[in-house]
Design a protein around this motif. Structure first.
Motif, PDB file in Angstrom:
ATOM      1  N   LEU A 238     -15.379 -11.672 -11.085  1.00 47.85           N
ATOM      2  CA  LEU A 238     -13.937 -11.460 -10.990  1.00 47.85           C
ATOM      3  C   LEU A 238     -13.301 -12.340  -9.915  1.00 47.85           C
ATOM      4  O   LEU A 238     -12.221 -12.906 -10.118  1.00 47.85           O
ATOM      5  CB  LEU A 238     -13.655  -9.989 -10.699  1.00 47.85           C
ATOM      6  N   VAL A 239     -13.968 -12.459  -8.775  1.00 43.87           N
ATOM      7  CA  VAL A 239     -13.428 -13.309  -7.711  1.00 43.87           C
ATOM      8  C   VAL A 239     -13.374 -14.763  -8.164  1.00 43.87           C
ATOM      9  O   VAL A 239     -12.394 -15.488  -7.899  1.00 43.87           O
ATOM     10  CB  VAL A 239     -14.262 -13.157  -6.430  1.00 43.87           C
ATOM     11  N   ALA A 240     -14.412 -15.229  -8.876  1.00 39.59           N
ATOM     12  CA  ALA A 240     -14.415 -16.606  -9.379  1.00 39.59           C
ATOM     13  C   ALA A 240     -13.287 -16.832 -10.381  1.00 39.59           C
ATOM     14  O   ALA A 240     -12.619 -17.877 -10.368  1.00 39.59           O
ATOM     15  CB  ALA A 240     -15.770 -16.918 -10.019  1.00 39.59           C
ATOM     16  N   LYS A 241     -13.048 -15.857 -11.247  1.00 33.37           N
ATOM     17  CA  LYS A 241     -11.969 -16.002 -12.237  1.00 33.37           C
ATOM     18  C   LYS A 241     -10.608 -16.042 -11.551  1.00 33.37           C
ATOM     19  O   LYS A 241      -9.717 -16.803 -11.955  1.00 33.37           O
ATOM     20  CB  LYS A 241     -12.020 -14.854 -13.238  1.00 33.37           C
ATOM     21  N   VAL A 242     -10.432 -15.222 -10.521  1.00 35.28           N
ATOM     22  CA  VAL A 242      -9.152 -15.211  -9.815  1.00 35.28           C
ATOM     23  C   VAL A 242      -8.919 -16.527  -9.075  1.00 35.28           C
ATOM     24  O   VAL A 242      -7.814 -17.082  -9.071  1.00 35.28           O
ATOM     25  CB  VAL A 242      -9.083 -14.013  -8.852  1.00 35.28           C
TER      26      VAL A 242
ATOM     27  N   LEU B  17     -12.992  -2.371 -14.833  1.00 37.35           N
ATOM     28  CA  LEU B  17     -12.284  -1.260 -14.217  1.00 37.35           C
ATOM     29  C   LEU B  17     -12.562   0.049 -14.961  1.00 37.35           C
ATOM     30  O   LEU B  17     -12.827   1.099 -14.338  1.00 37.35           O
ATOM     31  CB  LEU B  17     -10.780  -1.547 -14.200  1.00 37.35           C
ATOM     32  N   ALA B  18     -12.535   0.009 -16.290  1.00 37.59           N
ATOM     33  CA  ALA B  18     -12.796   1.219 -17.075  1.00 37.59           C
ATOM     34  C   ALA B  18     -14.232   1.687 -16.907  1.00 37.59           C
ATOM     35  O   ALA B  18     -14.499   2.899 -16.778  1.00 37.59           O
ATOM     36  CB  ALA B  18     -12.488   0.945 -18.550  1.00 37.59           C
TER      37      ALA B  18
ATOM     38  N   ALA C 168      -7.467  -7.796  -9.982  1.00 34.19           N
ATOM     39  CA  ALA C 168      -7.724  -8.914 -10.896  1.00 34.19           C
ATOM     40  C   ALA C 168      -6.915  -8.780 -12.180  1.00 34.19           C
ATOM     41  O   ALA C 168      -6.443  -9.778 -12.732  1.00 34.19           O
ATOM     42  CB  ALA C 168      -9.219  -8.994 -11.221  1.00 34.19           C
ATOM     43  N   THR C 169      -6.715  -7.555 -12.677  1.00 35.76           N
ATOM     44  CA  THR C 169      -5.907  -7.384 -13.891  1.00 35.76           C
ATOM     45  C   THR C 169      -4.449  -7.756 -13.672  1.00 35.76           C
ATOM     46  O   THR C 169      -3.755  -8.137 -14.626  1.00 35.76           O
ATOM     47  CB  THR C 169      -5.976  -5.919 -14.367  1.00 35.76           C
ATOM     48  N   LEU C 170      -3.977  -7.673 -12.437  1.00 30.06           N
ATOM     49  CA  LEU C 170      -2.597  -8.043 -12.144  1.00 30.06           C
ATOM     50  C   LEU C 170      -2.410  -9.550 -12.025  1.00 30.06           C
ATOM     51  O   LEU C 170      -1.283 -10.039 -12.109  1.00 30.06           O
ATOM     52  CB  LEU C 170      -2.133  -7.364 -10.843  1.00 30.06           C
ATOM     53  N   VAL C 171      -3.518 -10.279 -11.824  1.00 30.10           N
ATOM     54  CA  VAL C 171      -3.434 -11.723 -11.616  1.00 30.10           C
ATOM     55  C   VAL C 171      -3.830 -12.493 -12.874  1.00 30.10           C
ATOM     56  O   VAL C 171      -3.161 -13.461 -13.252  1.00 30.10           O
ATOM     57  CB  VAL C 171      -4.314 -12.136 -10.422  1.00 30.10           C
ATOM     58  N   LEU C 172      -4.910 -12.065 -13.533  1.00 32.53           N
ATOM     59  CA  LEU C 172      -5.474 -12.812 -14.650  1.00 32.53           C
ATOM     60  C   LEU C 172      -4.672 -12.579 -15.926  1.00 32.53           C
ATOM     61  O   LEU C 172      -3.862 -11.653 -16.025  1.00 32.53           O
ATOM     62  CB  LEU C 172      -6.934 -12.410 -14.860  1.00 32.53           C
ATOM     63  N   THR C 173      -4.926 -13.429 -16.906  1.00 30.36           N
ATOM     64  CA  THR C 173      -4.289 -13.330 -18.216  1.00 30.36           C
ATOM     65  C   THR C 173      -5.323 -13.585 -19.300  1.00 30.36           C
ATOM     66  O   THR C 173      -6.393 -14.139 -19.039  1.00 30.36           O
ATOM     67  CB  THR C 173      -3.149 -14.358 -18.361  1.00 30.36           C
ATOM     68  N   GLY C 174      -5.006 -13.193 -20.513  1.00 27.90           N
ATOM     69  CA  GLY C 174      -5.855 -13.506 -21.651  1.00 27.90           C
ATOM     70  C   GLY C 174      -7.186 -12.771 -21.609  1.00 27.90           C
ATOM     71  O   GLY C 174      -7.299 -11.594 -21.256  1.00 27.90           O
ATOM     72  N   ASP C 175      -8.269 -13.497 -21.970  1.00 28.95           N
ATOM     73  CA  ASP C 175      -9.606 -12.918 -22.018  1.00 28.95           C
ATOM     74  C   ASP C 175     -10.089 -12.480 -20.642  1.00 28.95           C
ATOM     75  O   ASP C 175     -10.803 -11.474 -20.525  1.00 28.95           O
ATOM     76  CB  ASP C 175     -10.588 -13.934 -22.615  1.00 28.95           C
TER      77      ASP C 175
END
Length: 288
Positions: free
Chosen positions: A133-137, A75-76, A59-66
């Motif tokens: 996360l899936v919804a945001k992606v 992830l952390a 998800a971090t590789l796909v999403l942007t911004g907030d």
């Protein structure tokens, strides 16, 4: 890096991640068994924790911004939780032989309660954070960058320096004899002396086409000392200035700058001079 090198790098990464997951899977399975999970739940428990870590990384590789910052926090958080549970598994030897009491991960009660809460809350958190996360992606829309052409903001600066008298002329029009133009109207003389006479009561001022702004008295140094020229005087000056000009150079803009007159009068002078040249050319051809 070529395509083969990239593929080899990705394959090596997948191998390292798979081996690391196998090591973590053993520890997380024993922790789940100690918290009361059966054999099936204990086997699936590592996929809940480390699997969500992999999902958050994608998800971090796909999403942007907030949304990207939220995926990084998930992830952390799950990486830290997996690290703590693996650390506890290394500190408690009884977890390896499954002889530890259920719900007992540490000797100190507050630490044990915190560890049991952490281990049992991770599956619920995986459901919530994984769904988010899936919804945001799925609802993420990449930003489209529109390319701008270099000439998009081009301005017509070449037309700014041209007189309005010559904007419509791309080439000199054919010279045809034209009758002598009428005499140019004399420039109106504006009286700058303030009149003391007042109009009679009831008199209506004539309507003006353009409203005139009230101005103060013009200083003497700003007044023009050049007297108003007649049409014949302007024509004489134009003849002298354009005597050595070619037909292409004989334009209203050139005459306006040479004799310092208005564009309207410059057009009349241009037509007059062209007509004179046409008559002169016709007389010379007839004499030959």
């Amino acid at each position: 890096m070529n395509r083969f090198g990239k593929g080899l790098l990705v394959a090596a990464l997948v191998g390292v991640v798979a081996m690391a997951f196998r090591v973590s899977w053993n520890a997380l399975r024993d922790v789940a068994t100690a918290t009361g999970a059966d054999s099936t739940a204990a086997t699936l428990y590592p996929f809940v924790v480390d699997g969500l870590m992999a999902l958050a990384l994608v998800a971090t590789l796909v999403l942007t911004g907030d949304a990207r910052r939220f995926a990084l926090r998930v992830l952390a958080a799950y990486t830290l939780a997996s690290l703590v549970l693996n650390y506890v598994h290394g500190l408690v030897p009884g977890l390896h032989d499954e002889v530890v009491d259920w719900g007992r991960l540490a000797d100190w009660d507050p630490a044990n309660w915190a560890l049991v809460l952490l281990a049992t809350s991770l599956p619920v958190g995986s459901i919530y954070f994984g769904s988010d996360l899936v919804a945001k992606v799925l609802h993420h829309r990449p930003i489209e960058h529109t390319a701008t052409t270099p000439n998009q903001d081009e301005t017509a600066e070449t037309y700014a320096n041209r007189s309005t008298a010559d904007l419509g002329e791309s080439a000199p029009a054919p010279i045809t004899p034209t009758p002598a133009p009428a005499a140019l109207p004399a420039a109106p003389v504006v009286s700058l002396v303030k009149s003391t006479d007042r109009p009679p009561v009831g008199a209506v001022a004539a309507e003006s086409a353009r409203p005139r702004r009230a101005t103060g008295r013009v200083p003497a140094v700003a007044r023009s000392t050049r007297p108003a020229r007649t049409a014949d005087e302007l024509l004489t000056e134009a003849r002298k200035a354009a005597a050595d000009w070619s037909d292409r150079e004989l334009t209203a803009e050139g005459i306006r700058r040479a004799v310092r007159t208005s564009p309207a009068k410059a057009r009349v002078l241009r037509d007059t001079l062209r007509a004179e040249r046409a008559r002169a050319a016709g007389a010379g051809g007839a004499a030959a």
